[in-house]
Design a protein around this motif. Structure first.
Motif, PDB file in Angstrom:
ATOM      1  N   SER A  13     -25.253  23.413 -41.221  1.00  0.00           N
ATOM      2  CA  SER A  13     -24.804  22.424 -42.245  1.00  0.00           C
ATOM      3  C   SER A  13     -25.513  21.166 -41.911  1.00  0.00           C
ATOM      4  CB  SER A  13     -23.310  22.290 -41.625  1.00  0.00           C
ATOM      5  OG  SER A  13     -23.033  21.689 -40.416  1.00  0.00           O
ATOM      6  N   PHE A  14     -25.111  20.212 -42.549  1.00  0.00           N
ATOM      7  CA  PHE A  14     -25.716  18.728 -42.395  1.00  0.00           C
ATOM      8  C   PHE A  14     -25.307  18.153 -41.089  1.00  0.00           C
ATOM      9  CE2 PHE A  14     -25.214  14.239 -42.818  1.00  0.00           C
ATOM     10  CZ  PHE A  14     -26.538  13.806 -42.956  1.00  0.00           C
ATOM     11  N   GLY A  15     -24.299  18.117 -40.516  1.00  0.00           N
ATOM     12  CA  GLY A  15     -23.824  17.694 -39.524  1.00  0.00           C
ATOM     13  C   GLY A  15     -24.887  18.198 -38.326  1.00  0.00           C
ATOM     14  N   VAL A  16     -24.715  19.372 -38.234  1.00  0.00           N
ATOM     15  CA  VAL A  16     -25.434  20.309 -37.198  1.00  0.00           C
ATOM     16  C   VAL A  16     -26.898  20.050 -37.376  1.00  0.00           C
ATOM     17  CG1 VAL A  16     -25.761  22.536 -36.333  1.00  0.00           C
ATOM     18  CG2 VAL A  16     -23.398  21.883 -37.037  1.00  0.00           C
ATOM     19  N   GLY A  17     -27.364  19.824 -38.470  1.00  0.00           N
ATOM     20  CA  GLY A  17     -28.840  19.677 -38.852  1.00  0.00           C
ATOM     21  C   GLY A  17     -29.124  18.626 -38.054  1.00  0.00           C
ATOM     22  N   LEU A  72     -28.626  20.150 -47.978  1.00  0.00           N
ATOM     23  CA  LEU A  72     -29.857  19.384 -48.367  1.00  0.00           C
ATOM     24  C   LEU A  72     -29.571  18.434 -49.175  1.00  0.00           C
ATOM     25  CD1 LEU A  72     -32.287  22.479 -49.096  1.00  0.00           C
ATOM     26  CD2 LEU A  72     -32.421  20.800 -47.199  1.00  0.00           C
ATOM     27  N   VAL A  73     -28.726  18.262 -50.175  1.00  0.00           N
ATOM     28  CA  VAL A  73     -28.297  17.436 -51.250  1.00  0.00           C
ATOM     29  C   VAL A  73     -27.676  15.999 -50.334  1.00  0.00           C
ATOM     30  CG1 VAL A  73     -27.008  16.602 -52.955  1.00  0.00           C
ATOM     31  CG2 VAL A  73     -28.218  18.780 -53.293  1.00  0.00           C
ATOM     32  N   LEU A  74     -26.766  16.501 -49.470  1.00  0.00           N
ATOM     33  CA  LEU A  74     -26.276  15.477 -48.765  1.00  0.00           C
ATOM     34  C   LEU A  74     -27.303  14.922 -47.554  1.00  0.00           C
ATOM     35  CD1 LEU A  74     -23.654  14.326 -47.621  1.00  0.00           C
ATOM     36  CD2 LEU A  74     -23.253  16.213 -46.202  1.00  0.00           C
ATOM     37  N   ALA A  75     -28.039  15.712 -47.233  1.00  0.00           N
ATOM     38  CA  ALA A  75     -29.185  14.992 -46.301  1.00  0.00           C
ATOM     39  C   ALA A  75     -29.954  14.061 -47.210  1.00  0.00           C
ATOM     40  CB  ALA A  75     -29.875  16.098 -45.707  1.00  0.00           C
ATOM     41  N   GLN A  76     -30.420  14.416 -48.289  1.00  0.00           N
ATOM     42  CA  GLN A  76     -30.980  13.662 -49.216  1.00  0.00           C
ATOM     43  C   GLN A  76     -30.373  12.138 -49.501  1.00  0.00           C
ATOM     44  OE1 GLN A  76     -34.034  13.940 -49.807  1.00  0.00           O
ATOM     45  NE2 GLN A  76     -34.638  12.475 -51.908  1.00  0.00           N
ATOM     46  N   VAL A  77     -29.134  12.285 -49.916  1.00  0.00           N
ATOM     47  CA  VAL A  77     -28.173  11.235 -49.907  1.00  0.00           C
ATOM     48  C   VAL A  77     -28.194  10.358 -49.041  1.00  0.00           C
ATOM     49  CG1 VAL A  77     -25.810  10.359 -50.696  1.00  0.00           C
ATOM     50  CG2 VAL A  77     -26.597  12.257 -51.978  1.00  0.00           C
ATOM     51  N   VAL A  78     -27.876  10.767 -47.597  1.00  0.00           N
ATOM     52  CA  VAL A  78     -27.674  10.002 -46.433  1.00  0.00           C
ATOM     53  C   VAL A  78     -29.436   9.469 -46.211  1.00  0.00           C
ATOM     54  CG1 VAL A  78     -27.615   9.970 -44.141  1.00  0.00           C
ATOM     55  CG2 VAL A  78     -26.236  11.267 -45.588  1.00  0.00           C
ATOM     56  N   ARG A  95     -34.319  11.954 -37.533  1.00  0.00           N
ATOM     57  CA  ARG A  95     -33.578  12.936 -38.464  1.00  0.00           C
ATOM     58  C   ARG A  95     -34.823  13.725 -39.263  1.00  0.00           C
ATOM     59  NH1 ARG A  95     -28.228  11.283 -40.761  1.00  0.00           N
ATOM     60  NH2 ARG A  95     -27.504   9.729 -39.372  1.00  0.00           N
ATOM     61  N   PHE A  96     -35.740  13.801 -38.572  1.00  0.00           N
ATOM     62  CA  PHE A  96     -37.015  14.170 -39.067  1.00  0.00           C
ATOM     63  C   PHE A  96     -37.112  15.733 -39.448  1.00  0.00           C
ATOM     64  CE2 PHE A  96     -41.911  14.756 -39.537  1.00  0.00           C
ATOM     65  CZ  PHE A  96     -42.086  13.952 -40.455  1.00  0.00           C
ATOM     66  N   LEU A  97     -36.260  16.210 -38.443  1.00  0.00           N
ATOM     67  CA  LEU A  97     -36.192  17.915 -38.432  1.00  0.00           C
ATOM     68  C   LEU A  97     -34.815  18.154 -39.163  1.00  0.00           C
ATOM     69  CD1 LEU A  97     -37.534  18.396 -34.792  1.00  0.00           C
ATOM     70  CD2 LEU A  97     -38.915  17.844 -36.957  1.00  0.00           C
ATOM     71  N   THR A  98     -34.079  17.465 -39.829  1.00  0.00           N
ATOM     72  CA  THR A  98     -32.938  17.924 -40.294  1.00  0.00           C
ATOM     73  C   THR A  98     -33.182  18.890 -41.206  1.00  0.00           C
ATOM     74  OG1 THR A  98     -32.048  15.823 -39.905  1.00  0.00           O
ATOM     75  CG2 THR A  98     -30.870  17.188 -41.710  1.00  0.00           C
ATOM     76  N   GLU A  99     -34.019  18.769 -42.288  1.00  0.00           N
ATOM     77  CA  GLU A  99     -34.194  19.867 -43.487  1.00  0.00           C
ATOM     78  C   GLU A  99     -34.680  21.067 -42.866  1.00  0.00           C
ATOM     79  OE1 GLU A  99     -34.002  16.140 -45.460  1.00  0.00           O
ATOM     80  OE2 GLU A  99     -34.934  16.785 -43.769  1.00  0.00           O
ATOM     81  N   PRO A 100     -35.711  21.183 -42.156  1.00  0.00           N
ATOM     82  CA  PRO A 100     -36.058  22.425 -41.258  1.00  0.00           C
ATOM     83  C   PRO A 100     -35.153  23.167 -40.654  1.00  0.00           C
ATOM     84  CG  PRO A 100     -37.996  20.730 -41.006  1.00  0.00           C
ATOM     85  CD  PRO A 100     -36.699  20.074 -41.616  1.00  0.00           C
ATOM     86  N   VAL A 101     -34.022  22.564 -39.735  1.00  0.00           N
ATOM     87  CA  VAL A 101     -33.062  23.058 -39.117  1.00  0.00           C
ATOM     88  C   VAL A 101     -32.077  23.532 -40.179  1.00  0.00           C
ATOM     89  CG1 VAL A 101     -30.989  22.589 -37.829  1.00  0.00           C
ATOM     90  CG2 VAL A 101     -33.300  21.762 -37.164  1.00  0.00           C
TER      91      VAL A 101
END
Length: 294
Positions: A193-197, A141-147, A180-186
Motif C-alpha cells: 500500500s502507499f503507507g507501507v511503500g 500509485l495515484v496516492l503516491a503521485q498526489v503526495v 521516498r525515492f523507492l516508493t513506486e518500485p516497492v
C-alpha cells in the motif's frame, strides 16, 4: 499474467557482461544485481532503456502525442468559448499543460517501473504489460503521485519566499525526495500500500539518504542541460512555421512535454535500480546460497 520470457541474452552493463541463457531459461537482467556505485546509478538507467528501446519509445511517444493533443484540444475549446481571448487562451494552455504533465508522469512512472522490474526478473514486458502491471496498483500509485506533487509544491513555495532561500529549498526537497525515492518500485514489486511503500522506502534508503539526494539533484542538472537544446527546437521550427499563435503554442507545449517524457522514463528506471541496489546492501539480495535453485 507474466509475459513469455525472452530467451535472447540481454545487453550487459557496467563490468558485468550478460551471458546467453540456456534454452527455455529466463534471460539475465540487463543491469548487474549487486550494490551499485553512484556513477553506475547515473549510467545504468540508459543501459536499461537501451535494452528496451522499442518499448520505451512506443510508451513515451504515445504518451507524448496523447498529451499534446489533449492540451491543444482543451486550449482550443477555451479559446473558442472566450472568443479568442489572449488571456483565456494563455491560462488554458498553462493549466492544460500542467494537468498533462501530471497525468503523463503518473502513467510513465508506473509503466516504466513495471517494465524495469520485469527485466530484473528475467522477463520482457511490452507497453501493454507494463500498463497492466501498473494498473493493478493504480490506487497507491495515484496516492503516491498526489503526495509527491503536493510535497514538491509546498517545499518550493516555502523556499521561494526569499530568493536567497531557494537553493536551500532545493536541498531540502532533494532530502525529502530521496527518502521516498523507492516508493513506486516497492508498491509494484512488493504489492504494498502507499503507507507501507513509503515506510519501506525510508527503511531501504536508510544510510544512503544524502547520496540518493545527490543522485536526484544531479539528474535535475542533467535534465536541465538536455532541456536547453530541446527547447531550441521549437524556436528553430518557428522560423519555418512563423510566429502564429497556434504554431507557437504547439511547439512550446510539445517541447516541454518531450523533456518531461524523457526525464520521467530515466528517473523511473533510476528508482528501480536504486531499489535493487539498496536491497542488495540492506538485505543481501545478491547473495546466492549454494544448492538454492529458486
Amino acid at each position: 499474467m507474466r509475459p513469455a520470457v525472452d530467451t535472447v541474452g540481454a545487453v550487459g552493463a557496467g563490468v558485468d557482461p550478460a551471458r546467453a541463457p540456456a534454452p527455455g531459461s529466463p534471460s539475465p537482467p540487463t543491469v548487474p544485481i549487486r550494490p551499485l556505485r553512484f556513477r553506475e546509478l547515473l549510467d545504468e538507467p540508459f543501459a536499461l532503456i537501451q535494452a528496451h528501446i522499442r518499448t520505451f519509445a512506443i510508451l513515451g511517444g504515445s504518451a507524448l502525442v496523447l498529451a499534446v493533443l489533449a492540451v491543444l484540444g482543451l486550449t482550443g475549446l477555451v479559446s473558442h468559448l472566450t472568443d479568442g481571448s489572449d488571456v483565456g487562451t494563455a491560462w488554458a494552455a498553462i493549466l492544460a499543460t500542467a494537468a498533462a504533465v501530471w497525468s503523463t508522469r503518473l502513467v510513465l512512472r508506473g509503466a516504466t517501473v513495471a517494465i524495469a522490474l520485469a527485466d530484473f526478473h528475467g522477463a520482457r514486458y511490452g507497453v501493454l504489460d507494463g500498463l497492466r502491471a501498473a494498473g493493478r496498483r493504480a490506487a497507491p500509485l495515484v496516492l503516491a503521485q498526489v503526495v509527491f506533487t503536493l510535497t514538491g509544491i509546498g517545499v518550493l513555495l516555502l523556499g521561494s519566499i526569499l530568493v536567497i532561500t531557494y537553493p536551500l529549498a532545493l536541498i531540502w526537497l532533494s532530502y525529502v525526495r530521496s527518502r521516498r525515492f523507492l516508493t513506486e518500485p516497492v508498491i509494484i514489486a512488493e504489492h504494498a500500500s502507499f503507507g507501507v511503500g513509503v515506510a519501506r522506502s525510508k527503511e531501504l534508503v536508510h544510510g544512503a539518504v544524502w547520496p540518493t539526494a545527490g543522485l536526484w539533484l544531479t539528474q535535475r542538472c542533467i535534465f536541465a542541460v538536455l532541456a536547453v537544446p530541446t527547447f531550441g527546437i521549437p524556436f528553430f521550427l518557428s522560423d519555418f512555421s512563423g510566429t502564429h499563435r497556434w504554431a507557437v503554442i504547439t511547439l512550446l507545449v510539445g517541447g516541454f512535454l518531450l523533456v518531461v517524457t524523457v526525464s520521467e522514463i530515466v528517473e523511473a528506471t533510476s528508482r528501480v535500480l536504486c531499489h535493487i541496489s539498496r536491497r542488495c546492501v540492506r538485505e543481501g539480495m545478491d547473495i546466492r546460497i549454494p544448492g538454492d535453485h529458486r
